[in-house]
Design a protein around this motif. Structure first.
Motif, short mmCIF file in Angstrom:
data_model
loop_
_atom_site.label_atom_id
_atom_site.label_comp_id
_atom_site.label_asym_id
_atom_site.label_seq_id
_atom_site.Cartn_x
_atom_site.Cartn_y
_atom_site.Cartn_z
N THR A 1 7.22 -2.11 -4.48
CA THR A 1 7.95 -0.99 -3.88
C THR A 1 9.09 -0.58 -4.83
OG1 THR A 1 9.54 -2.41 -2.75
CG2 THR A 1 7.49 -1.86 -1.55
N GLY A 2 9.51 0.65 -4.72
CA GLY A 2 10.59 1.14 -5.56
C GLY A 2 11.85 0.30 -5.42
N GLU A 3 12.17 -0.07 -4.21
CA GLU A 3 13.38 -0.86 -3.95
C GLU A 3 13.33 -2.21 -4.65
OE1 GLU A 3 15.04 -3.14 -0.07
OE2 GLU A 3 14.72 -0.98 0.19
N ARG A 4 12.18 -2.88 -4.56
CA ARG A 4 12.05 -4.21 -5.16
C ARG A 4 12.02 -4.14 -6.69
NH1 ARG A 4 10.16 -8.27 -1.49
NH2 ARG A 4 9.08 -9.26 -3.22
N VAL A 5 11.35 -3.13 -7.23
CA VAL A 5 11.31 -2.98 -8.69
C VAL A 5 12.70 -2.67 -9.22
CG1 VAL A 5 10.48 -1.52 -10.58
CG2 VAL A 5 8.86 -2.39 -8.87
N THR B 1 0.86 -1.18 0.00
CA THR B 1 0.00 0.00 0.00
C THR B 1 0.89 1.22 0.00
OG1 THR B 1 -0.13 0.01 2.43
CG2 THR B 1 -1.93 -1.06 1.26
N GLY B 2 0.33 2.33 -0.43
CA GLY B 2 1.07 3.59 -0.44
C GLY B 2 1.94 3.73 -1.68
N ARG B 3 3.03 4.46 -1.53
CA ARG B 3 3.91 4.75 -2.66
C ARG B 3 4.53 3.47 -3.22
NH1 ARG B 3 5.44 9.72 -3.92
NH2 ARG B 3 7.40 8.92 -4.72
N ALA B 4 4.54 3.39 -4.55
CA ALA B 4 5.08 2.21 -5.22
C ALA B 4 5.69 2.66 -6.55
CB ALA B 4 3.99 1.17 -5.44
N LEU B 5 6.29 1.70 -7.23
CA LEU B 5 6.87 1.96 -8.54
C LEU B 5 6.26 0.97 -9.52
CD1 LEU B 5 9.01 3.90 -9.71
CD2 LEU B 5 10.70 2.11 -9.34
N ARG B 6 5.89 1.50 -10.68
CA ARG B 6 5.33 0.66 -11.74
C ARG B 6 6.35 0.61 -12.88
NH1 ARG B 6 0.05 2.96 -13.54
NH2 ARG B 6 1.39 4.67 -14.13
N VAL B 7 6.69 -0.59 -13.30
CA VAL B 7 7.54 -0.75 -14.48
C VAL B 7 6.66 -1.35 -15.57
CG1 VAL B 7 8.45 -3.01 -13.73
CG2 VAL B 7 9.69 -1.69 -15.44
N THR B 8 6.70 -0.73 -16.74
CA THR B 8 5.95 -1.22 -17.89
C THR B 8 6.96 -1.54 -18.98
OG1 THR B 8 4.10 0.23 -17.31
CG2 THR B 8 4.07 -0.75 -19.51
N ILE B 9 6.85 -2.75 -19.52
CA ILE B 9 7.77 -3.22 -20.55
C ILE B 9 6.95 -3.45 -21.81
CG2 ILE B 9 9.44 -5.00 -21.18
CD1 ILE B 9 8.41 -5.04 -17.64
N PHE B 10 7.33 -2.77 -22.89
CA PHE B 10 6.67 -2.93 -24.18
C PHE B 10 7.57 -3.76 -25.09
CE2 PHE B 10 5.12 1.03 -22.40
CZ PHE B 10 3.75 0.93 -22.57
N CYS C 1 3.75 5.53 -8.53
CA CYS C 1 2.31 5.35 -8.39
C CYS C 1 1.97 5.18 -6.91
CB CYS C 1 1.81 4.16 -9.21
SG CYS C 1 2.49 2.56 -8.75
N GLU C 2 0.70 5.17 -6.63
CA GLU C 2 0.23 4.96 -5.27
C GLU C 2 -0.75 3.80 -5.27
OE1 GLU C 2 -1.98 7.33 -1.61
OE2 GLU C 2 -1.57 8.37 -3.49
N VAL C 3 -0.48 2.81 -4.45
CA VAL C 3 -1.36 1.64 -4.35
C VAL C 3 -2.44 1.96 -3.32
CG1 VAL C 3 -1.52 -0.79 -3.72
CG2 VAL C 3 0.48 0.05 -4.98
N ILE C 4 -3.66 1.90 -3.77
CA ILE C 4 -4.82 2.18 -2.91
C ILE C 4 -5.35 0.89 -2.30
CG2 ILE C 4 -7.16 3.13 -2.84
CD1 ILE C 4 -4.91 5.18 -3.43
N ARG C 5 -5.39 -0.16 -3.10
CA ARG C 5 -5.92 -1.44 -2.63
C ARG C 5 -5.19 -2.56 -3.34
NH1 ARG C 5 -10.30 -3.87 -0.21
NH2 ARG C 5 -11.24 -5.60 -1.31
N TYR C 6 -4.77 -3.57 -2.60
CA TYR C 6 -4.09 -4.74 -3.14
C TYR C 6 -4.53 -5.94 -2.32
CZ TYR C 6 -0.26 -7.87 -4.48
OH TYR C 6 0.48 -8.94 -4.92
N VAL C 7 -5.58 -6.62 -2.78
CA VAL C 7 -6.16 -7.73 -2.03
C VAL C 7 -6.45 -8.87 -2.99
CG1 VAL C 7 -8.09 -8.45 -0.57
CG2 VAL C 7 -7.22 -6.12 -0.40
N GLY C 8 -6.03 -10.06 -2.63
CA GLY C 8 -6.29 -11.24 -3.44
C GLY C 8 -7.65 -11.83 -3.15
N ARG C 9 -7.96 -12.89 -3.82
CA ARG C 9 -9.26 -13.54 -3.65
C ARG C 9 -9.46 -14.11 -2.26
NH1 ARG C 9 -10.07 -16.45 -9.49
NH2 ARG C 9 -10.17 -14.48 -10.60
N ASP C 10 -8.36 -14.45 -1.59
CA ASP C 10 -8.47 -15.01 -0.25
C ASP C 10 -8.62 -13.92 0.81
OD1 ASP C 10 -5.93 -13.91 -0.24
OD2 ASP C 10 -4.93 -15.71 0.48
N GLY C 11 -8.62 -12.64 0.36
CA GLY C 11 -8.74 -11.54 1.30
C GLY C 11 -7.43 -11.13 1.93
#
Length: 124
Positions: free
Chosen positions: A78-82, A5-14, A103-113
């Motif tokens: 997270t930025g560090e992991r990316v 949750t919170g601040r994160a980094l998104r990497v997009t590969i084309f 980016c900012e992660v608002i919600r990250y929940v799997g099917r198991d909750g």
């Protein structure tokens, strides 16, 4: 279980749909390496039309000769992991585009909750 949750980094590969790594689709190799690296999630999106550095237009239109459609692989963590994963992309992506976005992660929940998506479908 990954919590994100919170601040994160998104990497997009084309890359191209037909790009391969040792006779395996490149996008699949990237997703599997991201999974092995413990990243929060990865998803692959197939484009219907596009062009890149080669300036060749790739399209899914029926009369087109191109079948090498654009593919985007999106990974968020997270930025560090990316950033720790970027050397893997340097090894894998010979042709294509790699971009980073804050980016900012608002919600990250799997099917198991919990905090992950166990379906293998990547981030939601």
């Amino acid at each position: 279980m990954t919590r994100l949750t919170g601040r994160a980094l998104r990497v997009t590969i084309f890359v191209g749909e037909n790009d391969c790594w040792h006779h395996k689709p490149l996008y699949s190799e990237i997703v599997h390496r991201a999974h092995k690296a413990g990243l929060a999630g990865a998803s692959v999106f197939r484009g219907v039309e596009g062009f890149g550095a080669s300036s060749l237009i790739h399209t899914s239109r029926i009369l087109s000769l191109s079948e090498d459609l654009p593919v985007a692989i999106v990974i968020v963590d997270t930025g560090e992991r990316v950033r720790a994963f970027l050397p893997e992309l340097d090894e894998l992506v010979a042709e294509g585009l790699v971009i980073l976005d804050d980016c900012e992660v608002i919600r990250y929940v799997g099917r198991d909750g919990g905090g992950t998506d166990e379906s293998g479908g990547g981030t939601k």
